[in-house]
Design an enzyme around this catalytic site. Structure first.
Site, PDB file in Angstrom:
ATOM      1  N   TYR A   1      40.649  33.452  47.525  1.00 10.65           N
ATOM      2  CA  TYR A   1      41.436  33.271  46.295  1.00 10.65           C
ATOM      3  C   TYR A   1      42.849  32.795  46.634  1.00 10.65           C
ATOM      4  CZ  TYR A   1      43.840  34.256  41.909  1.00 10.65           C
ATOM      5  OH  TYR A   1      44.592  34.136  40.766  1.00 10.65           O
TER       6      TYR A   1
ATOM      7  N   LYS B   1      44.780  29.228  45.533  1.00  9.78           N
ATOM      8  CA  LYS B   1      46.034  29.153  44.779  1.00  9.78           C
ATOM      9  C   LYS B   1      47.142  28.476  45.595  1.00  9.78           C
ATOM     10  CE  LYS B   1      44.718  30.787  40.824  1.00  9.78           C
ATOM     11  NZ  LYS B   1      44.754  29.963  39.603  1.00  9.78           N
TER      12      LYS B   1
HETATM   13  P1  NDP Z   1      40.819  35.733  32.320  1.00 14.48           P
HETATM   14  O1  NDP Z   1      39.605  36.098  33.100  1.00 14.48           O
HETATM   15  O2  NDP Z   1      41.215  36.585  31.172  1.00 14.48           O
HETATM   16  O3  NDP Z   1      40.725  34.211  31.839  1.00 14.48           O
HETATM   17  C1  NDP Z   1      40.196  33.206  32.662  1.00 14.48           C
HETATM   18  C2  NDP Z   1      39.775  32.043  31.802  1.00 14.48           C
HETATM   19  O4  NDP Z   1      39.237  31.015  32.638  1.00 14.48           O
HETATM   20  C3  NDP Z   1      38.705  32.425  30.806  1.00 14.48           C
HETATM   21  O5  NDP Z   1      39.026  31.838  29.557  1.00 14.48           O
HETATM   22  C4  NDP Z   1      37.441  31.807  31.375  1.00 14.48           C
HETATM   23  O6  NDP Z   1      36.599  31.415  30.301  1.00 14.48           O
HETATM   24  C5  NDP Z   1      38.008  30.600  32.100  1.00 14.48           C
HETATM   25  N1  NDP Z   1      37.111  30.092  33.121  1.00 14.48           N
HETATM   26  C6  NDP Z   1      36.674  30.710  34.240  1.00 14.48           C
HETATM   27  N2  NDP Z   1      35.843  29.901  34.911  1.00 14.48           N
HETATM   28  C7  NDP Z   1      35.757  28.745  34.205  1.00 14.48           C
HETATM   29  C8  NDP Z   1      35.057  27.533  34.371  1.00 14.48           C
HETATM   30  N3  NDP Z   1      34.241  27.313  35.427  1.00 14.48           N
HETATM   31  N4  NDP Z   1      35.199  26.561  33.448  1.00 14.48           N
HETATM   32  C9  NDP Z   1      36.003  26.759  32.387  1.00 14.48           C
HETATM   33  N5  NDP Z   1      36.694  27.867  32.155  1.00 14.48           N
HETATM   34  C10 NDP Z   1      36.568  28.859  33.070  1.00 14.48           C
HETATM   35  O7  NDP Z   1      42.006  35.692  33.403  1.00 14.48           O
HETATM   36  P2  NDP Z   1      43.537  35.209  33.302  1.00 14.48           P
HETATM   37  O8  NDP Z   1      43.930  34.847  31.939  1.00 14.48           O
HETATM   38  O9  NDP Z   1      44.321  36.233  34.013  1.00 14.48           O
HETATM   39  O10 NDP Z   1      43.472  33.916  34.233  1.00 14.48           O
HETATM   40  C11 NDP Z   1      44.034  32.681  33.873  1.00 14.48           C
HETATM   41  C12 NDP Z   1      44.631  32.039  35.112  1.00 14.48           C
HETATM   42  O11 NDP Z   1      45.699  32.839  35.577  1.00 14.48           O
HETATM   43  C13 NDP Z   1      43.662  31.882  36.280  1.00 14.48           C
HETATM   44  O12 NDP Z   1      43.850  30.625  36.877  1.00 14.48           O
HETATM   45  C14 NDP Z   1      44.085  32.994  37.229  1.00 14.48           C
HETATM   46  O13 NDP Z   1      43.766  32.701  38.554  1.00 14.48           O
HETATM   47  C15 NDP Z   1      45.575  33.004  36.982  1.00 14.48           C
HETATM   48  N6  NDP Z   1      46.280  34.217  37.388  1.00 14.48           N
HETATM   49  C16 NDP Z   1      45.978  35.447  36.844  1.00 14.48           C
HETATM   50  C17 NDP Z   1      46.651  36.583  37.271  1.00 14.48           C
HETATM   51  C18 NDP Z   1      46.353  37.939  36.724  1.00 14.48           C
HETATM   52  O14 NDP Z   1      46.825  38.937  37.307  1.00 14.48           O
HETATM   53  N7  NDP Z   1      45.624  38.068  35.638  1.00 14.48           N
HETATM   54  C19 NDP Z   1      47.695  36.499  38.305  1.00 14.48           C
HETATM   55  C20 NDP Z   1      47.958  35.177  38.766  1.00 14.48           C
HETATM   56  C21 NDP Z   1      47.265  34.094  38.329  1.00 14.48           C
HETATM   57  P3  NDP Z   1      34.998  31.417  30.305  1.00 14.48           P
HETATM   58  O15 NDP Z   1      34.553  32.609  31.089  1.00 14.48           O
HETATM   59  O16 NDP Z   1      34.654  31.466  28.842  1.00 14.48           O
HETATM   60  O17 NDP Z   1      34.646  30.106  30.928  1.00 14.48           O
END
Ligand code: NDP
Length: 259
Positions: A168, A172
């Site tokens: 991961y 990033k």
């Molecule tokens: P969530 O799991 O709540 O949201 C992730 C989103 O990404 C979901 O809407 C999911 O939708 C979508 N997703 C995952 N895989 C795919 C795919 N193959 N195609 C399209 N959509 C996809 O997590 P976060 O909101 O926290 O994450 C959002 C971003 O923030 C990510 O890039 C994460 O790495 C980053 N981030 C998060 C942190 C945290 O602590 N939460 C910290 C730092 C960065 P669906 O499953 O419907 O496809």
């Protein structure tokens, strides 16, 4: 600053949950009557449709929302998505590359091959493919070599690696490096390339990390106060609503306990 969203179309990946979902609401709340259009994508289409309905209801806005099922890890699906955008939603100005995930906590030799592939294909290849697919729209706009905003969601993990998260963290770090390279490539244009690296945010992120085990996910946040997805959404919308000449290039944002 609301004025800067006048008539704009915003595309958000991973809009079905967490930061992406909050960002959709935040754009709608910030510019409820500016002719804003949102293109929301994720794999869970029913959830997206619900969010589209909630946005008009809860924000009392005239924002137009187009929900599309899209798996960013599938290059053919990205091409099909762009080709199939209705004319009304094709003039994208702001791309929020947010879709991403972590799967598993394991030291490097034990990481499942499938988890590794999913993380790279979603967080890195998916983000790059989406950028390449939308960039021609930006490059064709205006008289200064192009115009638009690309907002890439990285992570603190790309800067500060942790044990059990090597893949991961590597994805990033790749996002950060791609973001910085792209900004340099586009320096002569009016295309802003914005990197936002969140720290701990309470979303479905850790539920996904632990393969759906909610109790393990909850344990991550016990005894600390993580950020909310709205905290990140506000920064995203802030960056997108600055004067054209202002580039919020690189932002690290974390809860105070994490510093
Ligand atoms: P969530 O799991 O709540 O949201 C992730 C989103 O990404 C979901 O809407 C999911 O939708 C979508 N997703 C995952 N895989 C795919 C795919 N193959 N195609 C399209 N959509 C996809 O997590 P976060 O909101 O926290 O994450 C959002 C971003 O923030 C990510 O890039 C994460 O790495 C980053 N981030 C998060 C942190 C945290 O602590 N939460 C910290 C730092 C960065 P669906 O499953 O419907 O496809």
């Amino acid at each position: 600053s609301t004025r800067r969203l006048q008539g704009k179309t915003v595309l958000i990946t991973g809009a079905s949950s967490g930061i992406g979902r909050s960002t959709a609401f935040e754009f709608a709340r910030t510019a409820p009557n500016a002719g804003l259009k949102l293109v929301l994508t994720a794999r869970r289409f029913d959830t997206l449709q619900q969010i589209a309905a909630d946005i008009s209801k809860e924000t009392n806005s005239n924002v137009k929302v187009h929900a599309v099922q899209l798996d960013v890890s599938d290059p053919a699906a990205i091409r099909g998505f762009v080709a199939g955008l209705p004319a009304e939603f094709r003039d994208i100005h702001i791309l929020v590359n947010n879709a991403g995930l972590v799967r598993g906590v394991a030291k490097a030799p034990e990481i499942a091959e499938e988890d590794m592939e999913v993380m790279f294909q979603t967080n890195v290849t998916g983000l790059i493919n989406m950028t390449q697919a939308i960039l021609p729209i930006f490059l064709a706009r205006g008289s200064e070599g192009g115009e638009g905003d690309i907002i890439n969601i990285g992570s603190i993990a790309g800067r500060e690696p942790y044990v059990g998260g090597s893949i991961y963290c590597a994805t990033k770090a790749a996002v950060r490096s791609f973001t910085d390279s792209l900004r340099k490539e586009l320096i002569a244009t009016r295309i802003r390339v914005i990197g936002i690296d969140p720290g701990q945010v309470e979303t479905e992120f850790s539920v996904v990390r632990f393969y759906g085990d909610k109790s393990k996910a909850d344990a991550v946040y016990s005894g600390c106060e993580p950020l909310t997805p709205d905290d990140i959404a506000e920064v995203i919308v802030f960056a997108a609503t600055r004067r054209q000449n202002v580039v919020i290039a690189d932002t690290l944002i974390f809860p105070s306990h994490q510093g």
